[in-house]
Design a protein around this motif. Structure first.
Motif, mmCIF file in Angstrom:
data_model
loop_
_atom_site.group_PDB
_atom_site.id
_atom_site.type_symbol
_atom_site.label_atom_id
_atom_site.label_comp_id
_atom_site.label_asym_id
_atom_site.label_seq_id
_atom_site.Cartn_x
_atom_site.Cartn_y
_atom_site.Cartn_z
ATOM 1 N N SER A 143 0.814 -1.215 0.000
ATOM 2 C CA SER A 143 0.000 0.000 0.000
ATOM 3 C C SER A 143 0.846 1.263 0.000
ATOM 4 O O SER A 143 0.430 2.280 -0.530
ATOM 5 C CB SER A 143 -0.932 0.010 1.210
ATOM 6 N N SER A 144 2.031 1.203 0.595
ATOM 7 C CA SER A 144 2.763 2.458 0.744
ATOM 8 C C SER A 144 4.194 2.433 0.226
ATOM 9 O O SER A 144 4.782 3.485 0.025
ATOM 10 C CB SER A 144 2.808 2.866 2.234
ATOM 11 N N VAL A 159 1.082 -2.104 -8.537
ATOM 12 C CA VAL A 159 0.116 -2.679 -7.604
ATOM 13 C C VAL A 159 -1.312 -2.381 -8.058
ATOM 14 O O VAL A 159 -2.184 -3.263 -8.028
ATOM 15 C CB VAL A 159 0.341 -2.142 -6.177
ATOM 16 N N LEU A 160 -1.553 -1.137 -8.501
ATOM 17 C CA LEU A 160 -2.936 -0.746 -8.800
ATOM 18 C C LEU A 160 -3.575 -1.586 -9.898
ATOM 19 O O LEU A 160 -4.650 -2.154 -9.691
ATOM 20 C CB LEU A 160 -3.003 0.750 -9.133
ATOM 21 N N PRO A 161 -2.958 -1.686 -11.078
ATOM 22 C CA PRO A 161 -3.622 -2.500 -12.110
ATOM 23 C C PRO A 161 -3.787 -3.959 -11.707
ATOM 24 O O PRO A 161 -4.778 -4.588 -12.070
ATOM 25 C CB PRO A 161 -2.716 -2.365 -13.334
ATOM 26 N N THR A 162 -2.823 -4.480 -10.927
ATOM 27 C CA THR A 162 -2.947 -5.888 -10.555
ATOM 28 C C THR A 162 -4.107 -6.102 -9.584
ATOM 29 O O THR A 162 -4.892 -7.039 -9.738
ATOM 30 C CB THR A 162 -1.653 -6.417 -9.927
ATOM 31 N N THR A 163 -4.208 -5.221 -8.562
ATOM 32 C CA THR A 163 -5.334 -5.395 -7.635
ATOM 33 C C THR A 163 -6.648 -5.245 -8.376
ATOM 34 O O THR A 163 -7.600 -5.989 -8.133
ATOM 35 C CB THR A 163 -5.282 -4.358 -6.494
ATOM 36 N N GLY A 214 -12.625 -9.327 -3.118
ATOM 37 C CA GLY A 214 -12.973 -8.125 -3.877
ATOM 38 C C GLY A 214 -12.860 -6.883 -3.010
ATOM 39 O O GLY A 214 -12.195 -5.908 -3.379
ATOM 40 N N ILE A 215 -13.483 -6.924 -1.834
ATOM 41 C CA ILE A 215 -13.467 -5.728 -0.989
ATOM 42 C C ILE A 215 -12.059 -5.473 -0.463
ATOM 43 O O ILE A 215 -11.641 -4.328 -0.315
ATOM 44 C CB ILE A 215 -14.503 -5.844 0.145
ATOM 45 N N THR A 216 -11.287 -6.545 -0.244
ATOM 46 C CA THR A 216 -9.914 -6.366 0.206
ATOM 47 C C THR A 216 -9.107 -5.605 -0.842
ATOM 48 O O THR A 216 -8.380 -4.653 -0.534
ATOM 49 C CB THR A 216 -9.249 -7.735 0.442
ATOM 50 N N MET A 217 -9.246 -6.036 -2.097
ATOM 51 C CA MET A 217 -8.508 -5.386 -3.175
ATOM 52 C C MET A 217 -8.948 -3.936 -3.321
ATOM 53 O O MET A 217 -8.147 -3.039 -3.560
ATOM 54 C CB MET A 217 -8.753 -6.132 -4.490
ATOM 55 N N LEU A 218 -10.252 -3.714 -3.152
ATOM 56 C CA LEU A 218 -10.793 -2.366 -3.287
ATOM 57 C C LEU A 218 -10.243 -1.448 -2.196
ATOM 58 O O LEU A 218 -9.854 -0.313 -2.464
ATOM 59 C CB LEU A 218 -12.320 -2.448 -3.181
ATOM 60 N N LEU A 219 -10.204 -1.957 -0.960
ATOM 61 C CA LEU A 219 -9.685 -1.150 0.148
ATOM 62 C C LEU A 219 -8.200 -0.859 -0.049
ATOM 63 O O LEU A 219 -7.733 0.251 0.188
ATOM 64 C CB LEU A 219 -9.925 -1.869 1.485
ATOM 65 N N LEU A 220 -7.465 -1.879 -0.512
ATOM 66 C CA LEU A 220 -6.041 -1.686 -0.771
ATOM 67 C C LEU A 220 -5.846 -0.635 -1.863
ATOM 68 O O LEU A 220 -4.994 0.254 -1.757
ATOM 69 C CB LEU A 220 -5.417 -3.025 -1.180
ATOM 70 N N PHE A 221 -6.663 -0.749 -2.892
ATOM 71 C CA PHE A 221 -6.611 0.181 -4.020
ATOM 72 C C PHE A 221 -6.833 1.608 -3.515
ATOM 73 O O PHE A 221 -6.052 2.523 -3.797
ATOM 74 C CB PHE A 221 -7.701 -0.211 -5.023
ATOM 75 N N VAL A 270 -4.227 4.767 -3.513
ATOM 76 C CA VAL A 270 -4.491 5.951 -4.319
ATOM 77 C C VAL A 270 -4.531 7.203 -3.455
ATOM 78 O O VAL A 270 -3.943 8.223 -3.784
ATOM 79 C CB VAL A 270 -5.825 5.796 -5.084
ATOM 80 N N PHE A 271 -5.241 7.133 -2.310
ATOM 81 C CA PHE A 271 -5.463 8.344 -1.529
ATOM 82 C C PHE A 271 -4.459 8.519 -0.396
ATOM 83 O O PHE A 271 -4.464 9.542 0.274
ATOM 84 C CB PHE A 271 -6.885 8.354 -0.971
ATOM 85 N N GLY A 272 -3.634 7.479 -0.171
ATOM 86 C CA GLY A 272 -2.654 7.620 0.894
ATOM 87 C C GLY A 272 -3.300 7.690 2.263
ATOM 88 O O GLY A 272 -2.718 8.210 3.223
ATOM 89 N N VAL A 273 -4.502 7.219 2.369
ATOM 90 C CA VAL A 273 -5.191 7.154 3.656
ATOM 91 C C VAL A 273 -5.717 5.754 3.761
ATOM 92 O O VAL A 273 -6.097 5.164 2.759
ATOM 93 C CB VAL A 273 -6.449 8.040 3.685
ATOM 94 N N GLY A 274 -5.781 5.227 4.962
ATOM 95 C CA GLY A 274 -6.377 3.916 4.970
ATOM 96 C C GLY A 274 -6.263 3.179 6.267
ATOM 97 O O GLY A 274 -5.946 3.758 7.297
ATOM 98 N N ILE A 275 -6.550 1.911 6.179
ATOM 99 C CA ILE A 275 -6.753 1.132 7.381
ATOM 100 C C ILE A 275 -5.749 -0.007 7.508
ATOM 101 O O ILE A 275 -5.812 -0.779 8.437
ATOM 102 C CB ILE A 275 -8.175 0.561 7.406
ATOM 103 N N PHE A 276 -4.827 -0.126 6.557
ATOM 104 C CA PHE A 276 -3.906 -1.254 6.616
ATOM 105 C C PHE A 276 -2.491 -0.853 7.011
ATOM 106 O O PHE A 276 -1.733 -1.657 7.511
ATOM 107 C CB PHE A 276 -3.852 -1.982 5.267
ATOM 108 N N ASP A 277 -2.112 0.396 6.740
ATOM 109 C CA ASP A 277 -0.739 0.827 6.997
ATOM 110 C C ASP A 277 -0.639 1.370 8.421
ATOM 111 O O ASP A 277 -1.304 2.339 8.770
ATOM 112 C CB ASP A 277 -0.359 1.906 5.972
ATOM 113 N N PRO A 278 0.216 0.779 9.275
ATOM 114 C CA PRO A 278 0.310 1.241 10.655
ATOM 115 C C PRO A 278 0.737 2.706 10.757
ATOM 116 O O PRO A 278 0.360 3.391 11.703
ATOM 117 C CB PRO A 278 1.347 0.312 11.283
ATOM 118 N N ALA A 279 1.499 3.185 9.780
ATOM 119 C CA ALA A 279 1.909 4.583 9.825
ATOM 120 C C ALA A 279 0.706 5.508 9.708
ATOM 121 O O ALA A 279 0.755 6.664 10.113
ATOM 122 C CB ALA A 279 2.894 4.868 8.700
#
Lengths: 226, 98, 540
Positions: free
Chosen positions: C151-152, C158-162, C218-225, C229-238
């Motif tokens: 993600s970071s 990564v994007l096209p593959t997800t 599907g939703i996992t890939m979408l959340l990762l995507f 893209v937005f540099g905000v999210g729920i998977f990166d501890p930073a």
């Protein structure tokens, strides 16, 4: 009966009878909806986990939700479900005029829902609550820096936007199909050829409504008591 | 084959859903402690059940379709319960002194 | 849309029912769609195989000879993505399942023929995206896309593959949905659940997993995507997120996905063993229900991929215990197949050779799975070649062997031609030997501590790696041979007739290749599956 069924072009060549076809269609839609449950369950699970990890942050971020618009939207969606179910009923009793009226009413209410949702998004943008793109909300940024709550409020809005945008996408797809069926129904074909499509879009529409029924309290209401 | 339900039933259910929405909004402003979440989810569950049973005609569903209606819910429960188990027990340390 | 229901002239079959590229690309015939899938997944398989060959070449010596670590990362990632999403997941369901389900239950087509075609197009769109990624920088996250690297940090595609994986999921969902509805609603008169061939039970179980697991991927890939893209999210501890959440989400699908790959093979093996022992499968109901049990248990064990990832010990204990459960239905199957062999009139035709290979290799793969579900032992072997060997025994020794067994078994039905039995037996033998020489040394080298996913290794592992690479070149021969003799059989193979193996089952009662609508008249079923010889039908 079964013999004459195949004279009707609405019966697929591979089905034995309309009853079999209907049974297959309805089962297929319910199976599809169970995949939708799994899709949304991922988002709900993430929501619950981060709510558990950062309860104060959720309360602080929730403060920015417009409960009035959310409530109105919930009512609009419930009404659209009522008109949808009446559309299916009109098809059942063979009233094409009412079928088309109710389909149009459903589409109209769906459009109102999306309009209100879009206005809410506009407000969020204005208040700088769009994570990543436009995160300028002074209050939340200051509170976060002061350590008033643990975690980043961007996570709440990230979940909020992902959940509501995916919900809205489902609404948009449903809206398109409802309008298509409204258009195709003008020659009364669903009364002659069977109304499986109407019934199936009904199931889909209600499901999308059910998702919102859970989204509304989780995203708008929890955290208001403080 | 098709069950024709009176218009009145649908309208009553619609009304009930609106009322439940009003209730859940009103309750949200009363501080019930952790019960707020319970009430919010319980009301949502009642509303969802009404929609599924009456609007989606699930009460007339037969055999396998009935199973499929529950299948997604069961899988969702498995997904959530097992993942939550990890999160809720991460702070526990086994075999250490109190 | 609606295929014209004209009376068919004699000798017309699904292949010559229409001609021209358009008649293939717009077909809704499940048999033609199966052929479309066969061609596309074969291309994927060859590509994935080519990458495997490159990996083995690099690992011939301890030093970095062919490539550096960056290229190697991209190489094994692509091998994983192409083989898993492009080949193994669709392989048996989309080719053999598509072709056989309506034939086996006596139906004219699948429940939703146009949806079936749509699922192939969706597969193709995603497949082309994956290929685009391969030739435009590649992906270096491993096929598991672990965050926060994906993600970071990673600068690869990564994007096209997800997105491609997300899209490919729909293809899988639609196939599963189609199969379940078909099996429920379209069985011919007299085809009760317990008269169905076991292949259908396993396809049903597979479809359940596809249906309920894939949306979570599907939703996992979408959340990762979105996170990337937005540099905000729920998977990166930073960013305040939790990387373990990604692993939970990912494995909730990707562990059951293993059963998407192996269950169909188990179905094929049941058919092949019954046909070449001339016996009803021993313990039919146990084998049938064990398929469903595998599908259900499969959803309860996902976090055994995360034992060393920092999950709570409590959860790890539960998942370790549950992981052992999967062994029960798998063992039931192996025991019942073995019991079927007992006193059967066994005939070692090519499909049977593959099936025997499957039995042995799957058992080894399954038993080493028990090592890995043991919490303490798993800590020792996590991310070593022991794991690589384990899942290749399941995926290649199990899934691919099963696929080849099925392809050889139903090839005469699909094409109407027999292949060269001599060449085919030779290929089966070469495959079996090549496979064992490739992967057995990896168990040892893994147990000794050689980590996976590195292009260099300690010099003391070289002997075993040379052995493995040598085995891979033998295996490659075994994989390439079928392309030649199967293709040439299309022109020079002798005509197969309705039932070249003398096997039981509705699919063998129609012409080879089958007519456009499968049966001239809807068949009526009066006996259970595998009604061979004097064995009575006890179901009634």
């Amino acid at each position: 009966m079964a013999h004459s069924d195949h004279d009707n072009p609405a019966l697929g060549h591979h089905w034995e009878s309309f009853e079999q076809q209907h049974q297959g269609n309805v089962m297929g839609m319910w199976l599809f909806l169970s995949t939708e449950i799994m899709l949304f369950s991922g988002m709900f699970l993430a929501y619950f986990i981060f709510r558990m990890l950062y309860p104060d942050m959720f309360t602080a971020a929730n403060h920015f939700q417009n409960v009035f618009l959310g409530t109105v939207n919930t009512a609009v969606l419930i009404m659209s479900s009522v008109t949808m179910v009446l559309a299916v009923r009109s098809a059942q009793v063979g009233n094409n005029r009412l079928l088309r009226i109710f389909l149009l009413a459903t589409a109209f209410l769906g459009l109102v829902f999306l309009g209100i949702k879009a206005y809410e998004y506009y407000e969020h943008w204005h208040e700088g609550l769009v994570p990543g793109l436009h995160w300028t909300n002074a209050e939340l940024i200051a509170d976060e820096a002061k350590g008033i709550f643990k975690g980043s409020a961007q996570i709440y809005f990230f979940m909020y936007f992902v959940m509501t945008i995916i919900h809205a996408l489902h609404m948009t797809v449903g809206l398109g199909i409802v309008l298509t069926l409204w258009w195709r129904a003008r020659d009364g074909r669903f009364l002659k050829e069977g109304f499986d499509p109407i019934e199936l879009i009904g199931l889909y529409w209600h499901f999308v409504d059910v998702v919102w029924v859970f989204l509304f309290p989780l995203l708008y209401l929890l955290g208001k008591q403080g | 084959m098709a069950h024709i339900v009176p218009v009145r039933t649908y309208l009553m259910v619609g009304l009930a859903l609106i009322l439940l929405t009003a209730i859940t909004v009103a309750v949200a402003y009363v501080d019930l402690g952790p019960l707020n979440e319970v009430v919010a989810l319980a009301v949502a569950a009642i509303k969802a059940t009404l929609i599924v049973l009456i609007f989606m005609n699930a009460r007339y569903a037969k055999g396998p379709t009935k199973l499929f209606i529950f299948m997604g819910l069961i899988m969702m429960a498995i997904f959530m319960v097992f993942t939550m188990d990890d999160y809720m027990t991460r702070q526990w340390t086994l075999f250490t002194q109190p | 849309m609606a295929v014209p229901t004209l009376a068919l002239p004699q000798k017309k079959n699904y292949i010559n029912a229409g001609s021209g590229l358009k008649s293939w690309l717009l077909t809704t015939d499940h048999k033609r769609i199966a052929i479309l899938y066969l061609i596309s997944i074969s291309i994927m398989f060859l590509l994935g195989g080519l990458m495997a060959a490159l990996i083995r070449m690099e690992l011939l010596t301890p030093a970095a000879d062919l490539m550096g670590s960056d290229d190697y990362n991209r190489l094994f990632t692509s091998h994983g993505v192409v083989m898993i999403f492009g080949f193994l997941i669709p392989s048996i369901p989309a080719v053999l399942g598509n072709f056989l389900i309506p034939l086996m239950i006596g139906a004219k087509d699948l429940a939703f023929p146009r949806v079936n075609l749509l699922s192939w197009y969706i597969y193709m769109v995603a497949g082309v995206m994956v290929l685009w990624v391969l030739f435009n920088g590649g992906l270096d996250t491993g096929w598991t896309f672990y965050t926060p690297y994906s993600s970071s940090v990673s600068t690869s595609e990564v994007l096209p593959t997800t997105l491609a994986v997300f899209i490919m999921g729909f293809s899988s969902i639609l196939t599963g949905l189609n199969f379940i509805v078909t099996i429920h609603t379209m069985r011919a008169p007299g085809m009760t659940w317990f008269r169905m061939p076991l292949f259908l039970w396993s396809m049903y179980a597979t479809s359940l997993i596809m249906l309920l697991g894939t949306p979570v991927l599907g939703i996992t890939m979408l959340l990762l995507f979105a996170e990337r893209v937005f540099g905000v999210g729920i998977f990166d501890p930073a960013l305040g997120g939790d990387p373990l959440l990604f692993q939970h989400f990912f494995w909730f699908y990707s562990h059951p996905a293993v059963y998407i790959m192996i269950l169909p093979s188990m179905g094929v093996i049941s058919e092949v063993i019954a046909a070449f022992t001339r016996k009803r499968i021993f313990g039919y109901r146990f084998v049938a229900f064990s398929s469903i049990a595998i599908a259900i248990f499969g959803f309860l064990v996902w976090a055994h991929h995360m034992f060393v990832a920092g999950m709570s010990i409590h959860a790890a204990l539960i998942f370790s215990l549950l992981s052992y459960l999967v062994a029960i239905p798998s063992a039931i199957k192996v025991f019942n197949w073995s019991a079927t062999l007992y006193k059967g009139s066994i005939q070692f035709s090519t499909p049977m050779l593959y099936a025997m290979g499957f039995l042995g290799l799957f058992t080894i793969g399954g038993l080493t799975g028990l090592f890995l579900s043991a919490l303490a032992l798993d800590v020792h072997v996590t991310d070593t070649y022991f794991v690589v060997a384990h899942f290749h025994f399941i995926m290649v020794g199990g899934a691919v062997m099963g696929y080849l067994a099925g392809l050889h078994f139903w090839w005469p039905k699909i094409t109407g031609r027999m292949y060269s039995e001599t060449w085919a037996k030779l290929a089966a033998l070469i495959t079996f030997i090549g496979f064992n020489v490739t992967f057995f040394p990896q168990f040892i080298v893994g147990f000794l501590g050689m980590p996976r996913r590195y292009h260099t290794y300690a010099p003391e592992f070289q002997v075993l790696n040379i052995l493995s690479t040598a085995g891979a070149s033998i295996l490659a021969v075994g994989m390439i041979l079928p392309i030649f003799y199967l293709t040439s059989s299309l022109w020079s193979g002798k005509r197969a007739g309705k039932n070249p193996w003398g096997a039981a089952g509705l699919e063998w009662e129609t012409e080879s290749p089958p007519p456009q609508f499968n049966f001239d008249e809807t068949p009526v079923v009066t006996v259970g599956a595998y009604n061979y010889g004097p064995v009575e039908d006890k179901i009634g």
